[in-house]
Write a protein that holds these residues in place. Sequence first.
Motif, PDB file in Angstrom:
ATOM      1  N   PHE A  99      42.814 121.321 137.906  1.00  0.00           N
ATOM      2  CA  PHE A  99      43.952 120.869 139.153  1.00  0.00           C
ATOM      3  C   PHE A  99      43.670 119.345 139.587  1.00  0.00           C
ATOM      4  N   ASN A 100      41.964 119.084 139.821  1.00  0.00           N
ATOM      5  CA  ASN A 100      41.372 118.092 140.866  1.00  0.00           C
ATOM      6  C   ASN A 100      40.473 117.754 141.196  1.00  0.00           C
ATOM      7  N   ASN A 101      40.359 117.532 140.094  1.00  0.00           N
ATOM      8  CA  ASN A 101      38.145 117.119 140.670  1.00  0.00           C
ATOM      9  C   ASN A 101      37.800 115.732 140.923  1.00  0.00           C
ATOM     10  N   ALA A 102      38.818 115.269 141.916  1.00  0.00           N
ATOM     11  CA  ALA A 102      38.266 114.116 143.201  1.00  0.00           C
ATOM     12  C   ALA A 102      36.883 114.623 143.970  1.00  0.00           C
ATOM     13  N   LEU A 103      36.422 115.942 144.171  1.00  0.00           N
ATOM     14  CA  LEU A 103      35.185 116.259 144.708  1.00  0.00           C
ATOM     15  C   LEU A 103      34.244 116.378 144.434  1.00  0.00           C
ATOM     16  N   GLY A 104      34.785 117.216 143.120  1.00  0.00           N
ATOM     17  CA  GLY A 104      33.737 117.440 142.498  1.00  0.00           C
ATOM     18  C   GLY A 104      34.053 118.195 141.048  1.00  0.00           C
ATOM     19  N   PRO A 105      33.300 118.969 140.498  1.00  0.00           N
ATOM     20  CA  PRO A 105      33.667 119.541 139.307  1.00  0.00           C
ATOM     21  C   PRO A 105      35.019 120.703 139.775  1.00  0.00           C
ATOM     22  N   TYR A 106      35.499 120.804 138.456  1.00  0.00           N
ATOM     23  CA  TYR A 106      36.551 122.158 138.446  1.00  0.00           C
ATOM     24  C   TYR A 106      35.669 123.928 138.956  1.00  0.00           C
ATOM     25  N   LYS A 107      36.073 124.329 140.611  1.00  0.00           N
ATOM     26  CA  LYS A 107      36.170 125.170 140.535  1.00  0.00           C
ATOM     27  C   LYS A 107      37.196 126.608 140.986  1.00  0.00           C
ATOM     28  N   GLY A 158      31.775 124.073 131.587  1.00  0.00           N
ATOM     29  CA  GLY A 158      30.042 122.850 131.705  1.00  0.00           C
ATOM     30  C   GLY A 158      29.858 123.074 132.484  1.00  0.00           C
ATOM     31  N   PRO A 159      28.802 123.407 133.044  1.00  0.00           N
ATOM     32  CA  PRO A 159      28.077 122.915 134.437  1.00  0.00           C
ATOM     33  C   PRO A 159      28.652 121.450 135.533  1.00  0.00           C
ATOM     34  N   ARG A 160      29.216 120.510 134.518  1.00  0.00           N
ATOM     35  CA  ARG A 160      29.445 119.033 136.023  1.00  0.00           C
ATOM     36  C   ARG A 160      30.752 118.697 134.774  1.00  0.00           C
ATOM     37  N   ILE A 161      31.598 120.345 134.074  1.00  0.00           N
ATOM     38  CA  ILE A 161      32.602 119.729 134.518  1.00  0.00           C
ATOM     39  C   ILE A 161      33.666 120.642 135.016  1.00  0.00           C
ATOM     40  N   ASP A 162      33.563 122.040 134.985  1.00  0.00           N
ATOM     41  CA  ASP A 162      34.795 122.701 135.764  1.00  0.00           C
ATOM     42  C   ASP A 162      33.393 124.362 135.257  1.00  0.00           C
ATOM     43  N   VAL A 163      33.866 125.165 136.426  1.00  0.00           N
ATOM     44  CA  VAL A 163      33.019 126.394 136.399  1.00  0.00           C
ATOM     45  C   VAL A 163      33.487 127.779 137.026  1.00  0.00           C
ATOM     46  N   PRO A 164      33.891 128.302 136.093  1.00  0.00           N
ATOM     47  CA  PRO A 164      34.470 129.560 136.762  1.00  0.00           C
ATOM     48  C   PRO A 164      33.994 130.065 137.365  1.00  0.00           C
ATOM     49  N   ALA A 165      34.815 131.698 137.646  1.00  0.00           N
ATOM     50  CA  ALA A 165      33.866 131.746 138.433  1.00  0.00           C
ATOM     51  C   ALA A 165      34.633 133.375 138.254  1.00  0.00           C
ATOM     52  N   GLY A 166      34.775 134.443 139.005  1.00  0.00           N
ATOM     53  CA  GLY A 166      35.052 135.843 138.744  1.00  0.00           C
ATOM     54  C   GLY A 166      36.303 136.475 139.741  1.00  0.00           C
TER      55      GLY A 166
END
Length: 451
Positions: free
Chosen positions: A82-90, A157-165
Amino acid sequence: MSIAETKIKKFENSNCAENNVFYQAMEEVIYSIAPLLESDGKYSRYAILDRLVVPDRIIKFKVTWLDDNNQIQVNTGYRVQFNNALGPYKGGLRFHPSVNEGVLKFLGFEQILKNSLTGLPIGGGKGGSDFDPKGKSDFEVMKFCTAFMTELHKYIGPRIDVPAGDIGVGSREIGYLFGEYKKITSSYEGALTGKPYFFGGSLMRPEATGYGVVYFTQSMLEIEKKEPLDGKICIVSGAGNVALHAIEKLQQIGAIVVSCSDSHGTIYDSRGVDLELLKELKLNRRTSLEEYVQTHTEAKYTPVFEYPEGAQAVWNIPCYAAFPCATQNELHEADAQNLIANGCVSVSEGANMPSTPNAIALLQSHNICFAPAKAANAGGVAVSEFEMSQNASMSKWSYAKVDEKLKETMRMICKRVALTAKDYGVEGNYVDGANIAGFKKVADAMIAEGI
């Protein structure tokens, strides 16, 4: 017509049934931030709202896997970045039959502002599949996760998008997903959070959301000069990870939790629910709460079909504080009326958007302390970021360190939300305070980075 009304009208025209919950979340935010939009023209000049409500990208893919009978099964997978202005997608992955693009857009949009409120360097995203882990064997879950990651690994990826549960995705699923990611990429890196501790997970991650909503509530009650939770009757909906750990923390601080619920019905135990039995039923045996009354015959179990029309049994129990921790839009206006009539002082959202707009408005009109999900349940993503930090430095933090950082993060979020609400003339309104504070930080970052 105000700026907020103009935007609502514009987005309303593009609404569709699948996007109903997304539109609901978006409308709440737009009305909340109206004072900010009216007072500072730069947000309109840079078209921040128009840009913020459209995801950077939506990835949709087919997931094909073999069940235990060697029958081919097909599900749909998604990742909304959605938006990564503040950091990787999370943001989490949800495995549930209700998952569709609209639900994930709503969750991803909420995640942007939630992650912003933590003060940590993370953007917003969400993903998942219409796959249902319930009733599946461990091998079937593993085979699905393997197939799902075969496609998803291209985009994370750790600097791209870091999914969780999220719902349907616990440490078992994250373990299978991470194992497949490692095989495909030959890389041992923090591309997922919520991992089992022995290969990079953080202590306290399973507890974080449930504990965090209690820490936030403690701070909110203190700020609002209300009595603390110690010794008070509390009610909790849900029986998943968030609900169970909210119950656990409430019991640890001396509160008396008398309820929980699942998709089949509600348990009411006036002496206080038996947490160990709940964990046995829901985590180990994965069965209905109906079995609770076989052990505790003095407790009452109310099946879903016996709920009064337009209301749920769990919200008709007298209490000091309520914690909706099940799913979106579970607490309706009739439920809010019951809570008010039964003397409830505080409502804190552990699930994502569990209260309908009418319910929230009614609770606020009766001066109930109301903690919105994007602030109150931010503990989970905060500890996920702590896991990212530990992975990046190849270090491990102690349980005490993670717990203290979680407490401090939730206190900071609560204080920031309360002060923001006061600054914009809506003191005590934690919904508006959270939306304004979260939006402002993301919006300023978007302006700073250009278009």
